[in-house]
Scaffold this active site. Structure first.
Site, PDB file in Angstrom:
ATOM      1  N   PHE A   1      36.349  29.104  53.966  1.00  0.00           N
ATOM      2  CA  PHE A   1      37.542  28.328  53.648  1.00  0.00           C
ATOM      3  C   PHE A   1      38.669  28.826  54.537  1.00  0.00           C
ATOM      4  O   PHE A   1      39.106  29.984  54.399  1.00  0.00           O
ATOM      5  CB  PHE A   1      37.858  28.567  52.165  1.00  0.00           C
ATOM      6  CG  PHE A   1      39.059  27.861  51.604  1.00  0.00           C
ATOM      7  CD1 PHE A   1      38.942  26.598  51.030  1.00  0.00           C
ATOM      8  CD2 PHE A   1      40.308  28.488  51.591  1.00  0.00           C
ATOM      9  CE1 PHE A   1      40.048  25.971  50.459  1.00  0.00           C
ATOM     10  CE2 PHE A   1      41.417  27.861  51.023  1.00  0.00           C
ATOM     11  CZ  PHE A   1      41.281  26.599  50.453  1.00  0.00           C
TER      12      PHE A   1
ATOM     13  N   ILE B   1      39.202  35.188  57.360  1.00  0.00           N
ATOM     14  CA  ILE B   1      38.392  34.205  56.652  1.00  0.00           C
ATOM     15  C   ILE B   1      37.071  34.836  56.178  1.00  0.00           C
ATOM     16  O   ILE B   1      36.191  35.175  56.984  1.00  0.00           O
ATOM     17  CB  ILE B   1      38.126  32.962  57.544  1.00  0.00           C
ATOM     18  CG1 ILE B   1      39.472  32.419  58.081  1.00  0.00           C
ATOM     19  CG2 ILE B   1      37.353  31.903  56.772  1.00  0.00           C
ATOM     20  CD1 ILE B   1      40.527  32.102  57.016  1.00  0.00           C
TER      21      ILE B   1
ATOM     22  N   GLY C   1      44.932  23.804  45.009  1.00  0.00           N
ATOM     23  CA  GLY C   1      44.042  23.519  43.872  1.00  0.00           C
ATOM     24  C   GLY C   1      42.794  24.393  43.930  1.00  0.00           C
ATOM     25  O   GLY C   1      42.352  24.951  42.915  1.00  0.00           O
TER      26      GLY C   1
ATOM     27  N   LEU D   1      42.559  27.248  45.554  1.00  0.00           N
ATOM     28  CA  LEU D   1      42.958  28.656  45.371  1.00  0.00           C
ATOM     29  C   LEU D   1      43.113  28.996  43.900  1.00  0.00           C
ATOM     30  O   LEU D   1      42.785  30.094  43.458  1.00  0.00           O
ATOM     31  CB  LEU D   1      44.271  28.933  46.111  1.00  0.00           C
ATOM     32  CG  LEU D   1      44.144  29.055  47.625  1.00  0.00           C
ATOM     33  CD1 LEU D   1      45.516  29.156  48.279  1.00  0.00           C
ATOM     34  CD2 LEU D   1      43.308  30.265  48.015  1.00  0.00           C
TER      35      LEU D   1
ATOM     36  N   ALA E   1      39.766  29.917  42.580  1.00  0.00           N
ATOM     37  CA  ALA E   1      39.285  31.239  43.004  1.00  0.00           C
ATOM     38  C   ALA E   1      40.081  32.348  42.312  1.00  0.00           C
ATOM     39  O   ALA E   1      39.526  33.383  41.936  1.00  0.00           O
ATOM     40  CB  ALA E   1      39.383  31.376  44.518  1.00  0.00           C
ATOM     41  N   ARG E   2      41.378  32.110  42.136  1.00  0.00           N
ATOM     42  CA  ARG E   2      42.209  33.109  41.435  1.00  0.00           C
ATOM     43  C   ARG E   2      41.683  33.337  40.020  1.00  0.00           C
ATOM     44  O   ARG E   2      41.711  34.451  39.508  1.00  0.00           O
ATOM     45  CB  ARG E   2      43.651  32.607  41.332  1.00  0.00           C
ATOM     46  CG  ARG E   2      44.383  32.703  42.612  1.00  0.00           C
ATOM     47  CD  ARG E   2      45.684  31.949  42.588  1.00  0.00           C
ATOM     48  NE  ARG E   2      46.265  31.990  43.923  1.00  0.00           N
ATOM     49  CZ  ARG E   2      47.213  31.180  44.354  1.00  0.00           C
ATOM     50  NH1 ARG E   2      47.712  30.247  43.560  1.00  0.00           N
ATOM     51  NH2 ARG E   2      47.673  31.292  45.575  1.00  0.00           N
TER      52      ARG E   2
ATOM     53  N   ILE F   1      40.685  61.769  38.333  1.00  0.00           N
ATOM     54  CA  ILE F   1      39.768  62.474  37.417  1.00  0.00           C
ATOM     55  C   ILE F   1      38.562  63.005  38.194  1.00  0.00           C
ATOM     56  O   ILE F   1      38.077  64.104  37.936  1.00  0.00           O
ATOM     57  CB  ILE F   1      39.365  61.540  36.259  1.00  0.00           C
ATOM     58  CG1 ILE F   1      40.593  61.299  35.359  1.00  0.00           C
ATOM     59  CG2 ILE F   1      38.194  62.104  35.454  1.00  0.00           C
ATOM     60  CD1 ILE F   1      40.384  60.328  34.226  1.00  0.00           C
TER      61      ILE F   1
ATOM     62  N   GLU G   1      44.421  35.427  47.872  1.00  0.00           N
ATOM     63  CA  GLU G   1      44.615  34.428  46.797  1.00  0.00           C
ATOM     64  C   GLU G   1      46.013  34.551  46.195  1.00  0.00           C
ATOM     65  O   GLU G   1      46.197  34.429  44.986  1.00  0.00           O
ATOM     66  CB  GLU G   1      43.585  34.590  45.671  1.00  0.00           C
ATOM     67  CG  GLU G   1      42.165  34.781  46.117  1.00  0.00           C
ATOM     68  CD  GLU G   1      41.555  33.510  46.659  1.00  0.00           C
ATOM     69  OE1 GLU G   1      42.202  32.452  46.544  1.00  0.00           O
ATOM     70  OE2 GLU G   1      40.447  33.586  47.217  1.00  0.00           O
TER      71      GLU G   1
ATOM     72  N   THR H   1      49.604  37.024  47.046  1.00  0.00           N
ATOM     73  CA  THR H   1      49.949  38.432  46.826  1.00  0.00           C
ATOM     74  C   THR H   1      50.631  38.580  45.457  1.00  0.00           C
ATOM     75  O   THR H   1      51.057  37.590  44.850  1.00  0.00           O
ATOM     76  CB  THR H   1      50.941  38.922  47.907  1.00  0.00           C
ATOM     77  OG1 THR H   1      52.137  38.146  47.775  1.00  0.00           O
ATOM     78  CG2 THR H   1      50.381  38.759  49.314  1.00  0.00           C
TER      79      THR H   1
END
Ligand code: FAD
Length: 388
Positions: free
Chosen positions: A133, A167, A241, A243, A246-247, A341, A367, A369
């Protein structure tokens, strides 16, 4: 008997049997196919992407939330839970699945012609074809509206020129969904990667997401037929749309990486002796573990809530921003705290923690910042747009 992280928040009761079964199958795949090799893939920066894509297709996770054309048509929540398991293995493997299913396949599914869907989706769902994409450019990431890649009409054909940057899957892709400025609005194009004028040089020397292919896309007089344009969308609404899809996967995925870090840190603290006692028995360690468990549990609850909203068809882009901002930010904080740790052992690839922490630097950035999602939420709260 210590409680597991899942018991503490009783998350299991919020998940249906079929969702649990699929998450279990993905976890099994990650245990068998990813965990034994991931340190080496990350170390060498080489991942068998084509082989893995085929196996992920057989597992049924590529475009699993889409209907028809060989896709499983499962719920958004199930897809999210699968992303959580994949990213518990590695953010790079989850990225491969996200870009294939939520960016490339979703764009063709939502905006493509019947012919484009028939040609690409069944092969992509099966893992026989890989998609990428192309939206970001060297000079335009957070502000894709400034893109310089141009698509010009020449008779019935389109001719594309420009450069895309960062990409995922670029060098191994069979098809690229490329967004370009036309004389009118931004349009999406389905570009077979063997089209003359298309090349995808790999971006090397990354310190994050090393088990994932990242490339530049160079388009030099790439000539495409009229049928290559995605007919059902115009303007930035198209890429935005995709993105948002995917988010959504990242909201769950980031919690998978955080969970893997915290499980590792708990187990390490129980085994490691410092000043003649187990590290886990010190109050300072327990305070760290307790605080991390809270953020992990809250993030997982938020992800499930957003999953149910998405499945009911009511989720908004601002709510997706809430999840993406919170869960990536908390995940990287957890990864870094877990690293303390494990101390010196925490900096090696013998343990997954530094790998997850480094990967999450990319997850925080792509996707949208954190700053971009803060601006989206700020606008929702105040009505004032502060992007410019
Ligand atoms: C490993 C990886 C894989 C990727 N995969 C893909 C992919 O498959 N396809 C694709 O198209 N892209 C991909 N990207 C690109 C990614 O989406 C962009 O990097 C991201 O959108 C940010 O753009 P940028 O890096 O150009 O940063 P910039 O936009 O230059 O931002 C620089 C800084 O400015 C901040 N900033 C921007 N605007 C504002 C503002 N209005 N107010 C205050 N601060 C602001 C940003 O938050 C950031 O901190 C990938 C990136 C990485 C790292």
């Amino acid at each position: 008997m210590p409680q597991s992280l899942a018991q503490l928040f009783a998350l299991d009761g919020l998940i249906q049997d079929d969702e649990r079964e699929i998450a279990k199958a993905v976890r099994h795949f990650v245990d068998e196919r990813v965990r034994p090799h991931i340190a080496e893939w990350f170390d060498t920066g080489e991942v068998p992407a084509r082989e893995l894509t085929k196996e992920l297709g057989e597992l049924g996770v590529l475009g699993m939330h889409l209907d028809g054309y060989g896709c499983a048509g499962l719920s958004a929540t199930t897809y999210g839970l699968a992303c959580q398991e994949l990213e518990a293995g590695d953010s790079g493997i989850r990225s491969l699945v996200s870009v294939q299913g939520s960016l490339a396949m979703y764009s063709i599914h939502a905006y493509g012609s019947e012919e484009q869907k028939q040609e690409w989706l069944p092969r992509m769902a099966a893992g026989d074809a890989i998609g990428c994409f192309g939206l970001t450019e060297p000079d335009f990431g957070s502000n894709p509206g400034g893109m310089r890649t141009r698509a010009k009409k020449d008779g019935d054909d389109w001719v594309l020129n420009g450069t895309k940057m960062w990409i995922t899957n670029g060098t191994v892709a069979d098809v690229a969904v490329v967004w370009a400025q036309t004389d009118e609005k931004v349009r999406g194009f389905v570009v077979p990667t063997d089209t003359p004028g298309f090349s995808a040089p790999e971006i090397k020397r990354k310190m994050s997401l090393r088990a994932s292919v990242t490339a530049e896309l160079v388009l030099e007089d790439v000539r495409l037929p009229a049928s290559a344009v995605l007919p059902e969308v115009q303007g930035l609404r198209g890429p935005l749309g995709a993105l948002s899809e995917a988010r959504f996967g990242i909201i769950f995925g980031a919690m998978g990486a955080a969970r893997d870090c915290l499980e590792t840190a708990i187990s390490y603290a129980q085994d490691r002796q410092v000043f003649d006692k187990s590290l886990a028995s010190y109050q300072l360690t327990q305070a760290k573990l307790a605080d991390m468990a809270l953020e992990l549990g809250k993030g997982q609850l938020l992800a499930l809530h957003l999953g149910r909203l998405k499945d009911s068809g009511t989720i908004t882009p601002e709510q997706v921003s809430v999840g993406k901002l919170n869960n990536t930010r908390e995940a990287i904080t957890i990864a870094r705290q877990c690293r303390t740790i494990l101390a010196a052992n925490g900096i090696t690839l013998e343990y997954p923690v530094i790998r997850h922490a480094n990967n999450l630097e990319s997850v925080l950035t792509y996707e949208g910042t954190s700053e971009v999602h803060q601006l989206v939420i700020g606008k929702a709260l105040t009505g004032a747009e502060a992007f410019r």
